[in-house]
Design an enzyme around this catalytic site. Structure first.
Site, mmCIF file in Angstrom:
data_model
loop_
_atom_site.group_PDB
_atom_site.id
_atom_site.type_symbol
_atom_site.label_atom_id
_atom_site.label_comp_id
_atom_site.label_asym_id
_atom_site.label_seq_id
_atom_site.Cartn_x
_atom_site.Cartn_y
_atom_site.Cartn_z
ATOM 1 N N GLY A 222 19.826 -72.704 -14.281
ATOM 2 C CA GLY A 222 19.129 -71.982 -15.477
ATOM 3 C C GLY A 222 20.190 -71.613 -16.530
ATOM 4 C CG ASP A 223 19.242 -68.654 -19.320
ATOM 5 O OD1 ASP A 223 19.199 -68.281 -17.962
ATOM 6 O OD2 ASP A 223 18.605 -67.878 -20.197
ATOM 7 C CB SER B 163 14.885 -73.066 -15.256
ATOM 8 O OG SER B 163 13.546 -72.336 -15.745
ATOM 9 C CG ASP C 182 10.671 -69.062 -15.240
ATOM 10 O OD1 ASP C 182 9.732 -69.385 -14.223
ATOM 11 O OD2 ASP C 182 11.521 -68.207 -14.916
ATOM 12 N NE ARG D 230 -12.963 -59.936 -4.201
ATOM 13 C CZ ARG D 230 -13.901 -60.025 -3.043
ATOM 14 N NH1 ARG D 230 -13.410 -61.058 -2.482
ATOM 15 N NH2 ARG D 230 -14.904 -59.632 -3.055
ATOM 16 C CG HIS E 65 9.208 -67.253 -3.910
ATOM 17 N ND1 HIS E 65 8.972 -66.099 -4.201
ATOM 18 C CD2 HIS E 65 10.493 -67.798 -4.197
ATOM 19 C CE1 HIS E 65 10.142 -65.686 -4.980
ATOM 20 N NE2 HIS E 65 10.944 -66.422 -4.565
ATOM 21 N NE ARG F 145 -12.569 -102.887 -16.887
ATOM 22 C CZ ARG F 145 -11.345 -102.813 -17.069
ATOM 23 N NH1 ARG F 145 -10.658 -103.284 -18.093
ATOM 24 N NH2 ARG F 145 -10.491 -102.100 -16.197
ATOM 25 C CG ASN G 166 -2.879 -101.140 -21.848
ATOM 26 O OD1 ASN G 166 -3.388 -100.190 -21.695
ATOM 27 N ND2 ASN G 166 -3.317 -102.574 -21.850
ATOM 28 C CG HIS H 208 -10.501 -99.896 -8.356
ATOM 29 N ND1 HIS H 208 -10.452 -100.970 -8.241
ATOM 30 C CD2 HIS H 208 -10.913 -99.991 -9.750
ATOM 31 C CE1 HIS H 208 -10.667 -101.759 -9.102
ATOM 32 N NE2 HIS H 208 -11.163 -101.302 -10.179
#
Length: 771
Positions: A107-108, A153, A155, A281, A287, A459, A520, A649
């Site tokens: 990170g920074d 990171s 975030d 709730r 984590h 199609r 495509n 598929h």
């Protein structure tokens, strides 16, 4: 660079999914260029402690790392490195091993530390020489240190980069939880409050809110107005009155009010349950967001950054500033490390000083786009006065995940503009048969997370039904048309434009939104649905590799979808670590097949005794998947055996990934705003008449932005026979695939070699930003 240069790679700070992909690419590309590569275990702590923490890395030592979350070489928060004596020890360890290139993934904070280390390098060397820890000769040999950073990171809080490594995977974890929670919330008509990570950055919260159609989001960059409690309650009641059975509120952990007092989950929960009496709730994700396997995007991002990092180190001189490699749109770029750190600090400062508009703007263009789309879809109520405009939406081609997200956001954005929105069921056939009816705000509730196509899709092209279609456009008074789909959507749009000469009813503004797993459609680098399919293929390849790792000496040949377009095969090859990906765009011959077989036989002599070969469905008429299977089986006799899988598929199904939800949502809303402006331009003598080529466009993602391009103008860049664009940006990622699979003498296309870009203009204003 040549022989004799050494690169050390370390991961530092909080872990993020995709760091392993970056480590793997750095090691393999480093070795490929002839450098000696070292792992530094346990971040900066390992750099200070030295000894066994700094070990040479080999090609095989990074095998099977791609699909693992976290960081395999360990990370630690390190206090010693913040002290001068700690940095002295670290410098001494590097000098003794002759390491002059450091690649830091973190990170920074970690990147700022690396820059400080580099700035005082000569001072550290002088001290070490004085103390007799190193000789003058050693000091001369390591006279300067090159540093390159990659931002890992979850975030996405680092300015100048579109996406940091780990952000996309964190969104995957969050959305899995949101989807699970919404199903139970709907059963009980509950209100759910979800807290996601992001102490100083609301990116995860904001994109989650967009991707799940939340009713409210709290982010640190843009605190709510002073009497927000009242607004929030009104908003939740309005949603219930519109027929919604649940409310979702997303909170970043750094949520605050205008006076910078934290807003907590419990506070909001008590407000809603006491004031409205709703069953409420709250869930704090914690984590979970850092865990799990990295998404396909993070693996490709990590791999591309790793390659770019090694290139940056090879080209570095004592004069070039330390840089971070990053992604803007789909381009790898290099940015001066300290400029990025400076802007990231400016955001925190702007928030601390209550300059919230500035904070959002400093985050960059795409953070603003996300914020504006969210505000429009969540906080604007449809006007009482209607516009008398009817906009119709149709899905065309094969179904893909994310289509419904685009439909939902187009419908709601249209209603907010005061238009009437019409749904056309079952493609162009439905338009010809009059399967058209108004669609309301509540009808599209909860569509963002649904896979497939709720409107139904076919199609068939307009073709001989064109007369019937023009009659229905007049009958249902359709003033403009949004076509969401794959190559058929583009072809169908072209047919309608061509028929304008004959049928005046077709002189209405139209927009095509690319949505197909094959990716495509001309005019766009990405299409809705491709990311979901890519993740499906990657997950399957992971499982197959696991099985191959168990049985040993086994090669799997896997066929992916995509028609003649090799996007899925190539990208899945990168994200699952394939040995080869056969595609139509890069012709292959018997010599190439022979090379691949020999390569696998060699590989079976190493400790990595398994192979993975991908083949795009229309890669070659004669070298079919069955043919390849037969060839590899015969040639590999006694060395390895083969298995074949055709994925089919399943690649079109599944719930859309966060990227496809967000992309679909932004495209849907943007297309409606564009049509609204076009309709004003085309309104003459009490009616709408649009016959210019720029009144029928493809809305596509090009390099760094969403742009509208006339269908007509894209004809030159289209191979109609094979249904693919003539230029495809991702082809230049193919050499990376070969290098990471250990092929010798691969040409890397550095024609677009990333020059250093600046994100701070002279005025201190910011360019670029997150997607």
């Amino acid at each position: 660079m040549g022989i004799g240069r050494s690169i050390a790679v370390l991961t530092s700070g909080g872990d993020a999914q995709g760091m392993n992909a970056a480590v793997r690419a750095t090691v393999r590309v480093g070795i490929y260029t002839g450098a000696k590569v070292y792992f530094v275990h346990e971040g900066y702590q390992g750099l200070v402690d030295g000894g066994d923490n700094i070990k040479p890395a080999t090609w095989e030592s990074v095998s099977m790392m791609l699909q693992l979350g976290g960081t395999v070489i360990g990370s630690a928060r390190c206090m010693d490195f913040k002290e001068k004596w700690g940095r002295l020890k670290a410098a001494c360890n590097l000098v003794k091993l002759g390491i002059t290139n450091l690649c830091v993934i973190g990170g920074d904070g970690s990147l700022t530390g690396a820059n400080q280390f580099r700035t005082e390098w000569s001072e550290l060397l002088a001290d070490l020489t004085k103390q007799g820890k190193i000789t003058a000769e050693e000091a001369k040999r390591s006279s300067h240190l090159n540093i390159v950073g990659m931002v890992g990171s979850i975030d996405n809080d680092f300015c100048g980069t579109d996406m940091t490594i780990g952000t996309d995977s964190a969104l995957h974890r969050i959305i899995e939880v949101v989807d699970a929670i919404t199903t139970t919330a709907q059963s009980h008509q509950r209100t759910f409050i979800l807290e996601v990570m992001g102490r100083h950055c609301g990116y995860l919260a904001l994109v989650t809110a967009l991707a799940c159609g939340a009713d409210w989001v709290f982010i640190p960059e843009m605190p709510p107005e002073d009497n927000w409690e009242e607004h929030l309650c009104k908003r939740l009641i309005a949603q219930r009155e519109r027929g919604s059975r649940l409310n979702v509120i997303i909170m970043a952990e750094g949520a605050q009010d205008r006076k910078q007092k934290p807003i907590t989950c419990d506070q909001v929960k008590n407000l809603v349950s006491k004031k409205l009496g709703f069953d409420t709730r709250s869930t704090i994700l914690g984590h979970v967001q850092r865990g799990g396997t990295p998404s396909a995007f993070d693996r490709i991002l990590g791999s591309r950054m790793g390659v770019e990092a090694v290139m940056a180190l090879l080209e570095a001189t004592p004069e070039t500033p330390a840089c971070v490699v990053s992604l803007s749109g789909n381009m790898a770029i290099r940015l001066p490390l300290m400029e990025c750190v400076q802007v990231t600090k400016d955001v925190t400062l702007a928030m601390a000083e209550g300059r919230f508009e500035d904070a959002v703007n400093l985050r960059g263009k795409s953070f603003q786009n996300n914020w504006n789309t969210y505000k429009m879809l969540a906080h604007v109520t449809p006007p009482e006065v209607k516009s008398n405009i009817n906009i119709a939406i149709v899905n065309v081609g094969a179904p893909c995940a994310g289509m419904n997200a685009a439909v939902r956001s187009a419908v709601r954005a249209g209603l907010i503009q005061g238009h009437q929105m019409l749904a056309i069921y079952d493609g162009f056939d439905g338009l010809a048969n009059g399967q058209i009816e108004p669609i309301t705000w509540a009808q599209v509730g909860g569509w963002t997370g649904k896979g497939g196509s709720n409107l139904g899709t076919k199609r068939h092209l307009p073709g001989k039904n064109i007369e019937q279609i023009s009659l229905n456009i007049a009958k249902f008074n359709i003033h403009s048309l949004i076509i969401i789909g794959g190559f058929e959507a583009y072809l169908g749009g072209l047919e309608l434009v061509t028929a304008r000469e004959k049928y005046e009813e077709l002189c209405i503004p139209m927009v095509v939104i690319p949505a197909t797993v094959s990716n495509n459609v001309p005019g766009s680098d990405f299409s809705i649905g491709a990311d979901t399919a890519l993740n499906t293929i990657t997950t399957t390849c992971d499982r197959i590799k696991q099985s191959a790792a168990g049985t040993k000496r086994r090669v799997f040949i896997i066929e992916t979808m995509g028609g003649y377009c090799g996007y899925l095969a190539t990208m899945a090859g990168l994200s699952s670590g394939a040995d080869a990906a056969y595609i139509y765009e890069e012709p292959f011959h018997i010599r190439d097949l022979e090379l691949n077989v020999v390569h696998l036989i060699e590989k079976m002599r190493t400790s990595v005794k398994r192979g993975l070969i991908l083949r795009n469905s229309n890669a070659n008429d004669n070298y079919t998947t069955q043919f390849l299977y037969n060839l590899y089986s015969e040639e590999g006799k006694g060395t390895f055996d083969c298995r074949m899988n055709i994925l089919g598929h399943m690649q079109q199904g599944g719930t859309p990934t966060p990227f496809d939800r967000n992309f679909g949502t932004k495209m849907g809303a943007k297309s409606v705003l564009w049509l609204t402006d076009k309709l004003k331009e085309c309104y003459r003598h009490g009616r709408i008449f649009a016959n210019t080529s720029d009144s029928a466009c493809v809305l596509g993602m090009k390099r760094r932005s969403l742009i509208f391009q006339p269908l007509e103008s894209l004809k030159e860049d289209t191979d109609f026979e094979h249904r693919i664009p003539k230029t495809e940006w991702w082809l230049k990622l193919r050499p990376i695939l070969k290098i990471l699979a250990r092929y010798e003498a691969v040409e890397i296309d550095t024609s677009e070699a990333a020059a250093m870009e600046h994100i701070i203009k002279k005025t201190g204003e910011i360019k670029g930003g997150k997607m």
